[in-house]
Design a protein around this motif. Structure first.
Motif, PDB file in Angstrom:
ATOM      1  N   ASP A 169       0.689  -0.793  -0.010  1.00  0.00           N
ATOM      2  CA  ASP A 169       0.049  -0.206  -0.361  1.00  0.00           C
ATOM      3  C   ASP A 169       0.649   1.006  -0.211  1.00  0.00           C
ATOM      4  OD1 ASP A 169      -2.538  -1.321  -0.351  1.00  0.00           O
ATOM      5  OD2 ASP A 169      -2.661  -1.421   1.986  1.00  0.00           O
ATOM      6  N   LEU A 170       1.937   1.046   0.312  1.00  0.00           N
ATOM      7  CA  LEU A 170       2.682   2.717   0.482  1.00  0.00           C
ATOM      8  C   LEU A 170       3.211   3.154  -0.463  1.00  0.00           C
ATOM      9  CD1 LEU A 170       5.473   0.519   3.010  1.00  0.00           C
ATOM     10  CD2 LEU A 170       3.796   2.232   3.476  1.00  0.00           C
ATOM     11  N   THR A 171       2.581   4.172  -1.062  1.00  0.00           N
ATOM     12  CA  THR A 171       3.141   5.039  -1.730  1.00  0.00           C
ATOM     13  C   THR A 171       4.553   6.314  -1.115  1.00  0.00           C
ATOM     14  OG1 THR A 171       1.202   6.483  -1.664  1.00  0.00           O
ATOM     15  CG2 THR A 171       1.136   4.524  -2.936  1.00  0.00           C
ATOM     16  N   ALA A 172       4.608   7.558  -2.614  1.00  0.00           N
ATOM     17  CA  ALA A 172       5.889   8.448  -1.843  1.00  0.00           C
ATOM     18  C   ALA A 172       4.956   9.379  -0.734  1.00  0.00           C
ATOM     19  CB  ALA A 172       5.908   9.282  -2.956  1.00  0.00           C
ATOM     20  N   GLU A 173       3.372   9.365  -0.677  1.00  0.00           N
ATOM     21  CA  GLU A 173       2.297  10.114  -0.096  1.00  0.00           C
ATOM     22  C   GLU A 173       2.778   9.602   1.603  1.00  0.00           C
ATOM     23  OE1 GLU A 173      -2.202   9.987   1.741  1.00  0.00           O
ATOM     24  OE2 GLU A 173      -1.062   8.849   0.028  1.00  0.00           O
ATOM     25  N   HIS A 174       3.171   8.253   1.862  1.00  0.00           N
ATOM     26  CA  HIS A 174       3.845   7.521   3.668  1.00  0.00           C
ATOM     27  C   HIS A 174       4.931   7.966   3.438  1.00  0.00           C
ATOM     28  CE1 HIS A 174       0.313   5.425   1.601  1.00  0.00           C
ATOM     29  NE2 HIS A 174      -0.447   5.506   3.020  1.00  0.00           N
ATOM     30  N   LEU A 175       6.097   8.731   2.773  1.00  0.00           N
ATOM     31  CA  LEU A 175       6.981   8.787   3.419  1.00  0.00           C
ATOM     32  C   LEU A 175       7.710   9.828   4.841  1.00  0.00           C
ATOM     33  CD1 LEU A 175       8.750   9.786  -0.369  1.00  0.00           C
ATOM     34  CD2 LEU A 175       9.375   7.834   0.882  1.00  0.00           C
ATOM     35  N   PRO A 176       6.514  11.078   4.413  1.00  0.00           N
ATOM     36  CA  PRO A 176       6.385  11.896   6.716  1.00  0.00           C
ATOM     37  C   PRO A 176       6.677  10.534   7.213  1.00  0.00           C
ATOM     38  CG  PRO A 176       4.995  12.422   4.550  1.00  0.00           C
ATOM     39  CD  PRO A 176       5.430  11.495   3.846  1.00  0.00           C
ATOM     40  N   LEU A 177       5.721   9.917   7.605  1.00  0.00           N
ATOM     41  CA  LEU A 177       5.104   8.489   8.017  1.00  0.00           C
ATOM     42  C   LEU A 177       6.358   7.601   8.384  1.00  0.00           C
ATOM     43  CD1 LEU A 177       3.572   6.657  10.201  1.00  0.00           C
ATOM     44  CD2 LEU A 177       2.627   6.148   7.827  1.00  0.00           C
ATOM     45  N   LEU A 178       6.906   7.606   7.428  1.00  0.00           N
ATOM     46  CA  LEU A 178       7.883   6.433   7.488  1.00  0.00           C
ATOM     47  C   LEU A 178       9.139   7.229   8.003  1.00  0.00           C
ATOM     48  CD1 LEU A 178       7.645   4.481   4.176  1.00  0.00           C
ATOM     49  CD2 LEU A 178       7.185   3.543   6.276  1.00  0.00           C
ATOM     50  N   ARG A 179      10.051   8.152   7.179  1.00  0.00           N
ATOM     51  CA  ARG A 179      10.993   8.390   7.681  1.00  0.00           C
ATOM     52  C   ARG A 179      10.429   9.173   9.635  1.00  0.00           C
ATOM     53  NH1 ARG A 179      10.056  12.148   2.934  1.00  0.00           N
ATOM     54  NH2 ARG A 179      11.875  11.328   1.302  1.00  0.00           N
ATOM     55  N   ASN A 180       9.213   9.646   9.841  1.00  0.00           N
ATOM     56  CA  ASN A 180       9.561   9.714  11.231  1.00  0.00           C
ATOM     57  C   ASN A 180      10.058   8.388  11.878  1.00  0.00           C
ATOM     58  OD1 ASN A 180       8.371  12.202  10.915  1.00  0.00           O
ATOM     59  ND2 ASN A 180       6.425  11.524  11.471  1.00  0.00           N
ATOM     60  N   ILE A 181       8.989   7.903  11.547  1.00  0.00           N
ATOM     61  CA  ILE A 181       9.060   6.163  12.352  1.00  0.00           C
ATOM     62  C   ILE A 181      10.650   6.017  12.417  1.00  0.00           C
ATOM     63  CG2 ILE A 181       8.712   3.742  12.355  1.00  0.00           C
ATOM     64  CD1 ILE A 181       6.022   4.031  10.976  1.00  0.00           C
ATOM     65  N   LEU A 182      11.432   6.352  11.043  1.00  0.00           N
ATOM     66  CA  LEU A 182      12.918   5.667  10.946  1.00  0.00           C
ATOM     67  C   LEU A 182      13.407   6.623  12.408  1.00  0.00           C
ATOM     68  CD1 LEU A 182      15.628   4.089   9.612  1.00  0.00           C
ATOM     69  CD2 LEU A 182      15.620   5.737   8.203  1.00  0.00           C
ATOM     70  N   GLN A 183      13.192   7.810  11.953  1.00  0.00           N
ATOM     71  CA  GLN A 183      14.367   9.064  12.821  1.00  0.00           C
ATOM     72  C   GLN A 183      13.943   8.774  13.763  1.00  0.00           C
ATOM     73  OE1 GLN A 183      16.632  10.554  11.846  1.00  0.00           O
ATOM     74  NE2 GLN A 183      17.175  11.035  13.627  1.00  0.00           N
ATOM     75  N   GLU A 184      12.991   8.863  14.538  1.00  0.00           N
ATOM     76  CA  GLU A 184      12.317   9.186  15.813  1.00  0.00           C
ATOM     77  C   GLU A 184      12.659   7.562  16.716  1.00  0.00           C
ATOM     78  OE1 GLU A 184       8.329  10.661  16.769  1.00  0.00           O
ATOM     79  OE2 GLU A 184       8.628  12.479  14.448  1.00  0.00           O
ATOM     80  N   GLY A 185      12.143   6.966  15.938  1.00  0.00           N
ATOM     81  CA  GLY A 185      12.582   5.915  16.411  1.00  0.00           C
ATOM     82  C   GLY A 185      13.983   4.868  16.717  1.00  0.00           C
ATOM     83  N   LYS A 186      14.736   5.774  16.292  1.00  0.00           N
ATOM     84  CA  LYS A 186      16.410   5.310  16.619  1.00  0.00           C
ATOM     85  C   LYS A 186      16.410   6.159  17.503  1.00  0.00           C
ATOM     86  CE  LYS A 186      17.991   5.743  12.446  1.00  0.00           C
ATOM     87  NZ  LYS A 186      18.843   5.695  10.912  1.00  0.00           N
ATOM     88  N   GLU A 187      15.916   7.650  17.900  1.00  0.00           N
ATOM     89  CA  GLU A 187      16.367   8.425  18.796  1.00  0.00           C
ATOM     90  C   GLU A 187      15.538   7.610  20.383  1.00  0.00           C
ATOM     91  OE1 GLU A 187      14.387  12.441  17.637  1.00  0.00           O
ATOM     92  OE2 GLU A 187      16.369  12.195  16.096  1.00  0.00           O
TER      93      GLU A 187
END
Length: 251
Positions: free
Chosen positions: A146-164
Motif C-alpha cells: 500500500d505504500l507510496t510517496a505519500e507515506h514518506l513523512p510517516l516512514l521517515r518519522n518512524i525511522l528517525q524518531e524510533g532510533k532516537e
C-alpha cells in the motif's frame, strides 16, 4: 529467555546440578540443570484461539511465492479482504485501552505518527535480543504493497524518531539496529520492527524482511515502486493463500 550476563557465574555454582556425559583429556560435556530462577521460559497465551491461530503455529513445509503487482491485485488482495483475522489488539494499543504503560515513544499525529512498544518476544531484561515494534496511527495501510510517496513523512518519522527513542531509553545506537518491515506481515496494519543487529530475530530472513531505509529510498525513486515490484515471500503448505496461487498456476 536469554541468560543475563551477571547470572552466568551462578550456573556453575554448587546449587546447579551437573551430570557428566563424557570426559576426554581437557574436554568434558555435561548435562546442566540450573536452579528455577535461571530456567525461565517465556510463554504467550492466545485464548480463545481460532483455527487461523492454530495453523500459524503448526510446523509445516514452506514454499516460496513470487508475487507480481498483478498477482497482488488479483489473488492476494481479494484473499486478505475475505479474511476476518481481528486486529482489535492493535487498536487497543493505539487507543491506550491496553498496554499504555509499555509505550516507549509516541508521535500522536494521526497521519504521520506512531507508537513504539516492546515486542512480546522481548522481556526487556537484556539488550542482546532487543525487539520493539512501531505501529502507525493511520489506519488502512495494510502492508508494504500500500505504500507510496505519500507515506514518506510517516516512514521517515518512524525511522528517525524510533532510533532516537531507542538510543535515549536503551543506549543502543541506530547503527546497531535492524529496522525492517515484513512482507507478508503477520497482521495487516502497517508496523515496523526494530531489533538488535546482533539478534537473529524470527522473520529477519531475506524472503520476508525489507529494510525501512531501503523502502524509503525505493519510494523516493519511484512513488509506485511497491505497486509494481515483484515480491518474494514464503507460505506454509496449509495456508489457503498458497492454494489460491496454485489454482491460478502461480505456484
Amino acid at each position: 529467555t536469554p541468560f543475563q550476563e551477571e547470572s552466568i557465574s551462578d550456573l556453575l555454582k554448587k546449587h546447579t546440578r551437573l551430570k557428566l556425559q563424557m570426559s576426554n583429556d581437557i574436554y568434558s560435556t555435561y548435562h546442566l540443570y540450573p536452579p528455577p530462577q535461571l530456567s525461565e521460559i517465556k510463554t504467550t497465551v492466545v485464548y480463545p484461539a481460532t483455527e487461523k491461530h492454530l495453523q500459524k503455529y503448526l510446523r509445516q513445509e514452506v514454499y516460496l511465492i513470487r508475487e507480481t503487482g498483478e498477482d497482488y491485485k488479483n489473488i492476494t488482495l481479494p484473499f486478505i479482504q475475505s479474511q476476518s483475522f481481528s486486529i482489535q489488539w492493535v487498536y487497543n494499543i493505539l487507543e491506550k485501552t491496553a498496554e499504555a504503560d509499555r509505550i516507549i515513544h509516541e508521535n500522536p499525529d494521526s497521519s504521520n505518527g506512531f507508537v513504539l512498544i516492546p515486542d512480546f518476544k522481548w522481556n526487556q531484561k537484556q539488550l542482546d535480543d532487543l525487539y520493539l515494534i512501531a505501529i502507525c496511527h493511520r489506519r488502512g495501510i495494510k502492508s508494504l504493497r500500500d505504500l507510496t510517496a505519500e507515506h514518506l513523512p510517516l516512514l521517515r518519522n518512524i525511522l528517525q524518531e524510533g532510533k532516537e527513542a531507542i538510543l535515549k531509553r536503551f543506549g543502543v545506537a541506530g547503527s546497531q539496529l535492524r529496522i525492517y518491515l515484513h512482507y507478508q506481515p503477520s497482521y495487516f496494519h502497517l508496523h515496523v520492527h526494530f531489533t538488535a543487529l546482533s539478534y537473529d530475530a524470527p522473520g529477519c530472513s531475506v524472503e520476508r524482511a525489507h529494510l525501512l531505509s531501503d523502502v524509503i529510498d525505493n519510494l523516493e525513486l519511484d512513488p509506485q515502486y511497491y505497486q509494481k515490484r515483484t515480491l518474494t515471500f514464503a507460505l506454509r503448505a496449509d495456508e489457503a493463500l498458497l492454494k489460491k496461487f496454485q489454482e491460478a498456476g502461480k505456484a
